[in-house]
Each structure stands twice: as C-alpha cells, then as structure tokens.
Design an enzyme around this catalytic site. Sequence first.
Site, mmCIF file in Angstrom:
data_model
loop_
_atom_site.group_PDB
_atom_site.id
_atom_site.type_symbol
_atom_site.label_atom_id
_atom_site.label_comp_id
_atom_site.label_asym_id
_atom_site.label_seq_id
_atom_site.Cartn_x
_atom_site.Cartn_y
_atom_site.Cartn_z
ATOM 1 N N ARG A 127 -4.070 -1.121 10.884
ATOM 2 C CA ARG A 127 -3.871 -0.151 9.629
ATOM 3 C C ARG A 127 -2.950 1.107 10.015
ATOM 4 N NH1 ARG A 127 -6.005 3.419 12.127
ATOM 5 N NH2 ARG A 127 -5.669 4.869 10.518
ATOM 6 N N GLY A 128 -2.967 1.952 9.275
ATOM 7 C CA GLY A 128 -2.159 3.173 9.494
ATOM 8 C C GLY A 128 -0.687 2.747 9.208
ATOM 9 N N ALA A 129 0.002 3.655 8.420
ATOM 10 C CA ALA A 129 1.254 3.325 7.631
ATOM 11 C C ALA A 129 2.405 2.999 8.620
ATOM 12 C CB ALA A 129 1.586 4.502 6.864
ATOM 13 N N GLN A 185 -12.523 6.103 9.674
ATOM 14 C CA GLN A 185 -11.558 6.118 10.815
ATOM 15 C C GLN A 185 -11.580 7.331 11.771
ATOM 16 O OE1 GLN A 185 -11.195 5.249 7.426
ATOM 17 N NE2 GLN A 185 -9.502 4.051 7.123
ATOM 18 N N ASP A 210 0.864 8.320 3.945
ATOM 19 C CA ASP A 210 1.233 7.033 3.824
ATOM 20 C C ASP A 210 2.397 6.789 2.982
ATOM 21 O OD1 ASP A 210 -1.776 6.879 4.390
ATOM 22 O OD2 ASP A 210 -0.999 4.713 4.649
ATOM 23 N N LYS A 224 -4.736 9.303 3.247
ATOM 24 C CA LYS A 224 -6.399 8.917 3.155
ATOM 25 C C LYS A 224 -6.964 9.875 2.246
ATOM 26 C CE LYS A 224 -7.851 6.112 4.541
ATOM 27 N NZ LYS A 224 -7.883 4.735 3.769
HETATM 28 O O1 MRU Z 1 -6.646 3.110 5.438
HETATM 29 P P1 MRU Z 1 -5.865 3.376 6.630
HETATM 30 O O2 MRU Z 1 -6.665 3.617 7.710
HETATM 31 O O3 MRU Z 1 -4.661 2.439 6.825
HETATM 32 O O4 MRU Z 1 -5.243 4.939 6.263
HETATM 33 C C1 MRU Z 1 -4.583 5.475 7.154
HETATM 34 C C2 MRU Z 1 -4.131 6.838 6.865
HETATM 35 O O5 MRU Z 1 -4.249 7.335 5.838
HETATM 36 C C3 MRU Z 1 -3.262 7.546 7.729
HETATM 37 O O6 MRU Z 1 -3.543 8.897 7.944
HETATM 38 C C4 MRU Z 1 -1.687 7.453 7.460
HETATM 39 O O7 MRU Z 1 -1.656 5.907 7.295
HETATM 40 C C5 MRU Z 1 -0.854 7.713 8.625
HETATM 41 S S1 MRU Z 1 -0.851 6.937 9.933
HETATM 42 C C6 MRU Z 1 0.107 7.567 10.875
#
Ligand code: MRU
Length: 360
Positions: free
Chosen positions: A53-55, A207, A248, A259
């Site tokens: 996870r995480g963009a 998270q 994202d 998020k």
């Molecule tokens: O649902 P997730 O855990 O993938 O959400 C992640 C986020 O919202 C992060 O802030 C975003 O992806 C940036 S990660 C460098």
Amino acid sequence: MGLTYKDTDPVRLSDDRSAVIVLDQTKLPNEVSHLSISGVQEMYDAIKSLAVRGAPCIGVFAGYCVAVLAGRYANEGMSAEDAFMMLGENASYLDTSRPTAVNLSWALKRQISVAESCREKGLSAADMAEKLCAEAVAIHEEDIDMCRRIAEYGLSLLHDGDGILTHCNAGALATTRYGTGLGPILLGKEKGYEFHVYSDETRPLLQGARLTAYELVRAGVDETVICDNMASLLMKQGRIQAVLVGCDRIAANGDTANKIGTSGVAILAKYYGIPFYVLGPYSTIDMSTPTGDNIKIEERDPEEIRSMWYEHPMAPAGAECYNPAFDVTDHSLITAIITDRGILRAPYTESIAFAVKEKR
Ligand code: MRU
C-alpha cells in the site's frame, strides 16, 4: 539508533525473478512476514487488501508484477505477440484494484509501453521480459532517489525541535526508503534534528498507529500516537508547527487526494495558521485530472469500520457504515507541495505545469 531498511523494504523481486516479495503490511506492527507473489490474482489481492500500500509503493510493486508475469510467459514459450497481449490484459485488471492512487496506472502504463516497443522491434518474449525487469528496477531506483530529494526539500522547511503532525503512513513502507511525508523527519533524524511527531492513528485501517508509529519507533524518533479527533486540541495547545502528509493523486490545479481525514486536518491547520505541506513524487501529479472533483474516491468494505479491528463488532449488525478511503484537500489549504522537482507554491496551476514540463 540508525535507520535500517532490511526488513522494512516493502517490495522486492525474488532472486530468481519468479515472484515479487512483499512485506505484508496487514500484519504490522505485530508480525513481520512476507508474501511471495507470482500470479496475477494474488497481485490484485495484495493491492486490494493493502498488504502492499501507499501510492508510490503500489507503483513500484506494479512494475515488478509486470516483469514477473512477462518472465513466466517467456518461460512458458509464449510468442512476444501473445505475451504482449496477455500483459495488456493483466495490466488492465491490476489497474482496477484501487482507483485513487495514480502511481498504479502510471507504472502499469510505463511497463506496457516498454513491452510495446519490444514487440515493435521484433524482440523475443525472453528479451521483452528482460527489458521489463530492467524497467521495474529503474522505477524502484527512481523512487528511492525521488524520496531522498523530497526529504531534502522538506527538511529545508522545518526547524529543529518542531512538533509535526502526520496523517496515515507516508514513510518507507509506503514508498521505498525515506518515504514522502515522513522523509524529512527520517532524514532530519539522521542529521541530528530532534522533532516530536504526532501520528494520527488514521481510522479505519490505522495506518498511522500501526505503520507510522512502527517506522518512527524503529528510527528512534520521538513520537506520540493520537486519535484522529485530537488534532485540533494539539494545534490549539501550540504543539504542532507543521503538518506533513503524503498524496495519492495531485490534480493539475493542486487539489490533492490523500487518506480519508487529510482534508479535515488541512482545514484545522489553516484555522490555526500552521503550514500544511503535501509531499509526493512528480509521478503522483496527474495532469489529465483538472481538479479534485475528477478524482475517483475508493470506497471500501463497511466491515473495516464495523468489525475489522475488534474482538466484537463496534456497530450493530443493522447499522449502515460508509467507508470512503480518501478525500480531496482543496489547493487553497495547501501551503506548499513538496516534490522531487522542488517546492511548488500557489498558483499551483502554473507551478505544477512548470514542474511537469521540466526536462530530466
Ligand atoms: O490506503 P493506503 O494505506 O494505501 O493510503 C495511503 C495514503 O493515503 C498515503 O498517504 C499516500 O499513499 C502517500 S504514501 C507516500
């Protein structure tokens, strides 16, 4: 305590290149375990379930997924033409796993255009797989490099001793190495800065509590986990000098998806006059999305709210739960967008267009 990334590298290719090895983030912080993923359905499920996870990290993972699938098709003796067709179908399917983070489709498109150019040059399926593997490694290495640059730009805006609020997890687990939102903090720690970081726990999937706190504790950064609804009080108490969040998808006008809960934090920061910084690589900018209204918001299973983290459900069986996973922060609330190409400020339509056009 020095930073170690050995067992927190969220994604890597197996030595024989037949699988992507993923640190299963659904198990953190209580268990460090890895998944070895080689089939397209497992790849889809790993993204959907948030094992990866995480963009930016999803983008790196997607790059390796295409490489692994290409290697398998080559080993099965498929022609380059058939492998290209299959990879196109696989990429379209993986792209439907999560809609909001643009890095997923960005990495998939990048890999498919490499496959297409191999096909046009008449290369074999084995050579195509080789090129896709090299491209996946390049995406990964670029991400490490981008995070480092974002961390440096971000650190230039902070002061030793600052109290910093974060939301969700935008650290090494969400990218590769320093992270985006946590990058300046982790780099600052290496350089001797002492920050105090408040991590919003980030309902419903936690998270912030599970992953950001895990990373900060390991790095020896002073940190405190707070419930999402406590941020306003801490700001009023003068404990927060800056807010750092990841992103994202950044629309062409600077509206930013991150998020769920991020936009509320931005509104609070504006009220209390605290700088609100969004940090992300240029690959998170989506020029084909004019404003935040055009960003598709992922909706997830209501059970994540009702029952997922508890021994017993926390809402009655008949209660409706609504579970949007992201929200959009209006560009007017953002003090600066910190990218690997520099610190962008309003008017964002101009600064973003300039950063994207810049030749690398
Ligand atoms: O649902 P997730 O855990 O993938 O959400 C992640 C986020 O919202 C992060 O802030 C975003 O992806 C940036 S990660 C460098």
